[in-house]
Scaffold this motif. Structure first.
Motif, short mmCIF file in Angstrom:
data_model
loop_
_atom_site.label_atom_id
_atom_site.label_comp_id
_atom_site.label_asym_id
_atom_site.label_seq_id
_atom_site.Cartn_x
_atom_site.Cartn_y
_atom_site.Cartn_z
N PRO A 1 77.96 46.31 73.07
CA PRO A 1 77.88 47.16 71.88
C PRO A 1 76.79 46.75 70.91
CG PRO A 1 80.16 46.68 72.39
CD PRO A 1 79.32 45.83 73.31
N GLN A 2 76.50 45.45 70.81
CA GLN A 2 75.49 45.01 69.87
C GLN A 2 74.08 45.30 70.38
OE1 GLN A 2 76.37 44.07 66.90
NE2 GLN A 2 78.49 44.36 67.51
N GLU A 3 73.95 45.66 71.66
CA GLU A 3 72.63 45.93 72.22
C GLU A 3 72.43 47.39 72.56
OE1 GLU A 3 72.24 43.40 75.56
OE2 GLU A 3 72.16 41.55 74.41
N ASN A 4 73.41 48.21 72.27
CA ASN A 4 73.35 49.62 72.61
C ASN A 4 72.34 50.34 71.74
OD1 ASN A 4 73.76 52.27 73.20
ND2 ASN A 4 75.96 52.25 72.88
N PRO A 5 71.25 50.85 72.33
CA PRO A 5 70.22 51.51 71.53
C PRO A 5 70.65 52.86 71.01
CG PRO A 5 69.70 51.71 73.86
CD PRO A 5 70.90 50.80 73.76
N ALA A 6 71.82 53.36 71.41
CA ALA A 6 72.26 54.65 70.92
C ALA A 6 72.53 54.61 69.43
CB ALA A 6 73.53 55.10 71.66
N GLY A 7 72.80 53.44 68.89
CA GLY A 7 72.94 53.32 67.46
C GLY A 7 74.36 53.29 66.96
N THR A 8 75.29 53.97 67.63
CA THR A 8 76.66 54.06 67.15
C THR A 8 77.30 52.69 67.01
OG1 THR A 8 76.89 56.20 68.25
CG2 THR A 8 78.92 55.08 67.60
N ALA B 1 60.65 76.80 69.68
CA ALA B 1 62.04 76.88 69.22
C ALA B 1 62.93 75.94 70.02
CB ALA B 1 62.55 78.31 69.33
N PHE B 2 62.54 75.68 71.27
CA PHE B 2 63.34 74.78 72.09
C PHE B 2 63.27 73.35 71.55
CE2 PHE B 2 64.44 72.24 75.84
CZ PHE B 2 65.57 72.91 76.28
N ASP B 3 62.18 73.00 70.88
CA ASP B 3 62.06 71.67 70.29
C ASP B 3 63.17 71.44 69.26
OD1 ASP B 3 59.80 71.25 71.80
OD2 ASP B 3 58.40 71.77 70.18
N GLN B 4 63.55 72.49 68.57
CA GLN B 4 64.61 72.36 67.57
C GLN B 4 65.96 72.11 68.23
OE1 GLN B 4 64.50 75.17 64.22
NE2 GLN B 4 62.50 75.87 64.96
N LEU B 5 66.17 72.70 69.40
CA LEU B 5 67.40 72.43 70.16
C LEU B 5 67.42 70.98 70.64
CD1 LEU B 5 67.63 75.73 72.25
CD2 LEU B 5 69.20 75.01 70.43
N VAL B 6 66.25 70.50 71.04
CA VAL B 6 66.16 69.11 71.48
C VAL B 6 66.50 68.17 70.33
CG1 VAL B 6 64.62 67.30 72.31
CG2 VAL B 6 64.47 69.60 73.28
N LEU B 7 65.90 68.41 69.17
CA LEU B 7 66.15 67.57 68.00
C LEU B 7 67.62 67.62 67.59
CD1 LEU B 7 63.00 68.35 65.83
CD2 LEU B 7 63.52 66.23 67.03
N LYS B 8 68.23 68.77 67.74
CA LYS B 8 69.62 68.94 67.33
C LYS B 8 70.58 68.18 68.22
CE LYS B 8 73.05 72.54 66.34
NZ LYS B 8 73.29 74.01 66.26
N TYR B 9 70.30 68.14 69.52
CA TYR B 9 71.30 67.62 70.46
C TYR B 9 70.91 66.32 71.17
CZ TYR B 9 73.73 72.08 69.94
OH TYR B 9 74.42 73.15 69.44
N GLN B 10 69.68 65.84 71.03
CA GLN B 10 69.25 64.71 71.84
C GLN B 10 70.06 63.43 71.57
OE1 GLN B 10 65.12 63.87 71.13
NE2 GLN B 10 65.35 63.66 68.92
N ASP B 11 70.35 63.15 70.31
CA ASP B 11 71.09 61.92 70.00
C ASP B 11 72.52 61.98 70.52
OD1 ASP B 11 68.88 60.85 68.79
OD2 ASP B 11 69.52 61.32 66.74
N ARG B 12 73.17 63.12 70.29
CA ARG B 12 74.55 63.29 70.76
C ARG B 12 74.62 63.20 72.27
NH1 ARG B 12 78.06 68.89 70.06
NH2 ARG B 12 79.92 68.20 71.23
N LEU B 13 73.70 63.86 72.95
CA LEU B 13 73.68 63.84 74.41
C LEU B 13 73.45 62.43 74.93
CD1 LEU B 13 73.64 65.42 77.10
CD2 LEU B 13 71.18 65.72 76.79
N PHE B 14 72.50 61.73 74.35
CA PHE B 14 72.19 60.38 74.81
C PHE B 14 73.38 59.44 74.61
CE2 PHE B 14 70.40 56.11 73.80
CZ PHE B 14 69.94 55.81 75.07
N ARG B 15 74.01 59.50 73.43
CA ARG B 15 75.15 58.62 73.15
C ARG B 15 76.27 58.84 74.16
NH1 ARG B 15 74.15 59.81 67.58
NH2 ARG B 15 75.75 61.43 67.67
#
Length: 207
Positions: free
Chosen positions: A97-104, A19-33
């Protein structure tokens, strides 16, 4: 805390650790950005996020649920980042910004691929990012947490471990400095005139 987060936490504590994997998937992109914006380094952000999730998993039984799970997770990750920086004494570099792997910030600004207004919006986002990078860390961190993450002053004070009054003061000063930098940057922008509402829109769209 959302009901879904609460359910996943309860499942994990009951031994169903997947179940913790689902929390990781939910928040990993937001946290990283957010960590990239604050730390100015994708490598540091990735290390901090990984350490944050690892510690959160082993400390999950200490989570009281009085704050949002993400705020609790971010505090752990932020503290991990600060500890890592003290150990390695790295100097954070600003991110292109053009090299930021976060995607935004990955926006193709070539006019042949997109209408002019899309390229103009991408340029504005780039300028906003540039202005944020130029702020001192003590102002940039609480400002990002407030404006881009929507955290309360109390949450920011808890995460950064600075007094509530200092948080308010730094956010106020950070906003003023950011406004001044944006005024200067947009004044030099070789595009159409940018209104105040356009600038605010550019900031909000970096979330």
């Amino acid at each position: 805390m959302t009901n879904n987060d609460q359910y996943l936490i309860q499942e994990c504590l009951a031994g169903r650790t997947e179940a913790f994997d689902q929390l990781v998937l939910k928040y990993q992109d937001r946290l990283f950005r957010t960590l990239v914006r604050i730390l100015g380094s994708s490598d540091d952000a990735r290390d901090a996020a990984q350490e944050g999730f690892t510690q959160a998993f082993f400390k999950l039984n200490t989570f009281k649920g009085t704050a949002a799970f993400y705020s609790w997770l971010f505090r752990i990750s932020f503290n991990a980042a600060i500890t890592q920086k003290r150990k390695t004494k790295r100097t954070s570099a600003t991110i292109d910004p053009q090299e930021n792997p976060a995607g935004t910030w990955l926006v193709d600004t070539h006019s042949e691929n997109h209408p002019p207004e899309v390229a103009e919006l991408a340029e504005r986002k780039k300028l906003v990012h540039q202005a944020l990078n130029e702020l001192q860390e003590e102002y940039r961190t609480p400002l990002i947490l407030r404006e881009l993450e929507g955290m309360s002053y109390g949450e920011i004070a808890e995460i950064t471990e600075i007094p509530l009054g200092t948080v308010r003061s730094r956010i106020f000063r950070g906003r003023n400095e950011l406004k001044q930098k944006l005024n200067a940057l947009f004044q030099d922008e070789p595009l159409t005139r940018v209104s105040e509402s356009d600038r605010q829109s550019s900031i909000s769209e970096t979330k």
